[in-house]
Design an enzyme around this catalytic site. Structure first.
Site, PDB file in Angstrom:
ATOM      1  N   TYR A   1       0.858  -1.188   0.000  1.00  0.00           N
ATOM      2  CA  TYR A   1       0.000   0.000   0.000  1.00  0.00           C
ATOM      3  C   TYR A   1       0.885   1.226   0.000  1.00  0.00           C
ATOM      4  CZ  TYR A   1      -3.517   3.452   1.243  1.00  0.00           C
ATOM      5  OH  TYR A   1      -4.348   4.549   1.245  1.00  0.00           O
TER       6      TYR A   1
ATOM      7  N   LYS B   1       3.500   9.319   8.708  1.00  0.00           N
ATOM      8  CA  LYS B   1       3.126   8.777  10.020  1.00  0.00           C
ATOM      9  C   LYS B   1       4.007   9.343  11.151  1.00  0.00           C
ATOM     10  CE  LYS B   1       0.422   5.079   8.139  1.00  0.00           C
ATOM     11  NZ  LYS B   1       0.604   4.336   6.917  1.00  0.00           N
TER      12      LYS B   1
ATOM     13  N   ASP C   1       9.430   2.920   0.290  1.00  0.00           N
ATOM     14  CA  ASP C   1       8.295   3.541   0.981  1.00  0.00           C
ATOM     15  C   ASP C   1       8.399   3.186   2.461  1.00  0.00           C
ATOM     16  OD1 ASP C   1       5.964   4.455   2.028  1.00  0.00           O
ATOM     17  OD2 ASP C   1       4.637   3.480   0.576  1.00  0.00           O
TER      18      ASP C   1
HETATM   19  C1  LIG Z   1      -0.062   4.744   5.475  1.00  0.00           C
HETATM   20  C2  LIG Z   1       0.801   4.472   4.298  1.00  0.00           C
HETATM   21  C3  LIG Z   1       0.839   5.331   3.184  1.00  0.00           C
HETATM   22  C4  LIG Z   1      -0.133   6.461   3.018  1.00  0.00           C
HETATM   23  O1  LIG Z   1      -0.005   7.427   3.990  1.00  0.00           O
HETATM   24  P1  LIG Z   1      -1.270   8.389   4.294  1.00  0.00           P
HETATM   25  O2  LIG Z   1      -0.702   9.379   5.250  1.00  0.00           O
HETATM   26  O3  LIG Z   1      -2.332   7.516   4.857  1.00  0.00           O
HETATM   27  O4  LIG Z   1      -1.663   9.004   3.013  1.00  0.00           O
HETATM   28  C5  LIG Z   1       1.788   5.096   2.212  1.00  0.00           C
HETATM   29  N1  LIG Z   1       2.643   4.066   2.297  1.00  0.00           N
HETATM   30  C6  LIG Z   1       2.623   3.214   3.328  1.00  0.00           C
HETATM   31  C7  LIG Z   1       3.612   2.109   3.393  1.00  0.00           C
HETATM   32  C8  LIG Z   1       1.683   3.373   4.347  1.00  0.00           C
HETATM   33  O5  LIG Z   1       1.613   2.482   5.348  1.00  0.00           O
END
Ligand SMILES: *Cc1c(COP(=O)(O)O)cnc(C)c1O
Length: 437
Positions: free
Chosen positions: A149, A272, A244
């Site tokens: 994701y 985050k 990521d």
């Molecule tokens: C949560 C998440 C995102 C997206 O971040 P948001 O602040 O929710 O837009 C992207 N990559 C990873 C790995 C994530 O866990």
């Protein structure tokens, strides 16, 4: 399923009212309890390891705002920083030193980031990193992995069709085929599949995007050689590797972790934790790649509230509080929880349970064996997870309301909370062993 002891009357009322004005009553789908059944619990406040719902019930929080609240709720240092910044103004839309102060902390902690740009979410960070990679390489194809994701931007909302090197099929309505046509989706941990894809398409691939530890399909660590192999394949073909680290950045240690697996990333995305609980994302990396971003280069990317002073101050305070002692504590606490839940599951006679763990990322997995990719993660027994989730909720422990998410440990959890988590776990496994009742 509407279990006794689920959401209390005030949460139920709030959800009914919220559902009239908000789509599904929530602002992010997984919060709606669709995967576990029942009514979502509405929170009134949080402090340390705990959150309190509208009905005054207290829970040890193992969602922790999907990992963002690694230090626990209402952390005094972050609150102080937020208060100080907020009395000086909430937003300028012009530069303030708080931005480079947080940037310098990130650059010091993350070897692969030499320059960066702040945005407001992880979604924007990855979307913008992909744009920079395309602008820099002048190529259009990207590669992601099933179950990875990377936020909800169009090109990344895609899973596999089937088989190797098929162009992706969108997971969501509203995503044009013409956009996901440029996204290849491969199984996580399958380096030979990536190699075959590169043999055919290597010269047209702008970037490979990967979570160094997959945290959005339960918890799946990278197989030995997977990340370093991606790095090598990218370098050999002139594609960029985007790590990521929106979850893993500053969660498993200070800084990022792809380097620990021998992988060199060209771009890194963060979110985050680096906002201390406020909305912040960042992307950064190689200075030559970042120089393609406006105003230095031709890749456009902007934000009215980007680098927001309150969010920047919160982020810096969070990073300052993340000392080696905090990471040692997270490791001890996480191991204690994982060990006791594993033992309790065995004692309850549940043999199809595993608890994959990478640091303070815990996977609660009812299924044949700890998953190594998305297909395996999907074999989870959803009914058993839902039973476990609701039993824990009833016993004062708040788990992710979905079996495919990561359970996040916070540094605010102490020995009393560990004991409460153990007690709730025993009740949870007993409920699961009792079968779907
Ligand atoms: C949560 C998440 C995102 C997206 O971040 P948001 O602040 O929710 O837009 C992207 N990559 C990873 C790995 C994530 O866990």
């Amino acid at each position: 399923m509407t279990p006794a002891g689920g959401a209390g009357p005030r949460s139920r009322r709030a959800f009914r009212r919220a559902s009239r004005s908000l789509v599904g009553g929530v602002d992010s789908p997984v919060r709606a309890f669709g995967a576990v059944g029942g009514t979502p619990v509405f929170f009134a406040r949080g402090r340390g390891a705990f959150v309190w719902d509208l009905d005054g019930r207290r829970y040890v929080d193992l969602v922790a705002s999907w990992g963002a609240i690694v230090l626990g709720h209402a952390h005094p240092g972050i609150q102080r920083a937020v208060r100080t910044a907020s009395v000086r103004g909430l937003s300028f839309g012009a530069p303030s030193p708080l931005e480079h102060e947080l940037a310098e902390r990130l650059i010091a902690a993350v070897p692969s980031i030499e320059r960066l740009r702040f945005v407001n979410s992880g979604t924007e960070a990855v979307m913008s990193a992909v744009r920079a990679a395309r602008g820099f390489t002048r190529r259009e194809k990207i590669v992601k992995f099933e179950g990875g994701y990377h936020g909800h931007s169009d090109g990344l909302l895609a899973r596999a069709g089937s088989g190797l090197a098929t162009a992706a099929v969108a997971d969501s309505a509203g995503v044009p085929r013409s956009i996901v046509r440029d996204t290849f989706v491969l199984p996580y941990n399958d380096l030979p599949a990536v190699r075959r894809l590169f043999e055919r398409w290597g010269e047209r691939i702008a970037a490979v995007v990967v979570e160094p530890v997959a945290g959005n399909m339960n918890v799946v660590p990278p197989a030995p050689g997977f990340l370093s192999g991606l790095s090598r394949l990218c370098r050999a073909s002139g594609a960029l590797l985007i790590a990521d680290e929106v979850i893993t950045g500053f969660r498993l240690r200070r800084g990022v972790i792809h380097t620990e697996y021998g992988a060199r990333a060209d771009l890194v995305t963060l979110g985050k934790i680096i906002g201390g609980g406020l909305p912040v994302g960042a992307y950064g990396g190689r200075p030559d790649v970042m120089a393609t971003v406006a105003p230095e280069g031709p890749v456009y990317q902007a934000g009215t509230l980007a680098g927001n002073p309150v969010a920047m101050a919160a982020g810096s305070a969070a990073l300052d509080a993340l000392t080696p002692a905090v990471y040692r504590r997270l490791e001890r606490t996480s191991r204690a929880i994982a060990d006791s839940w594993t033992r309790e599951a065995r004692d309850a006679g549940i043999d199809d349970f595993s608890l994959p763990r990478v640091g303070s990322m815990l996977g609660v997995y009812f299924g044949p064996a700890a998953p190594r990719d998305y297909r395996e993660a999907l074999r989870v027994d959803r009914a058993r997870y839902a039973a476990f989730f609701h039993a824990l909720l009833e016993h004062g422990v708040y788990l992710p309301p979905s079996p495919l998410e990561t359970t996040f440990v916070t540094a605010a959890i102490g020995s009393r909370e560990i004991a409460a988590i153990q007690g709730a776990g025993a009740a949870g496994f007993a409920a699961v062993a009792g079968g779907p009742g």
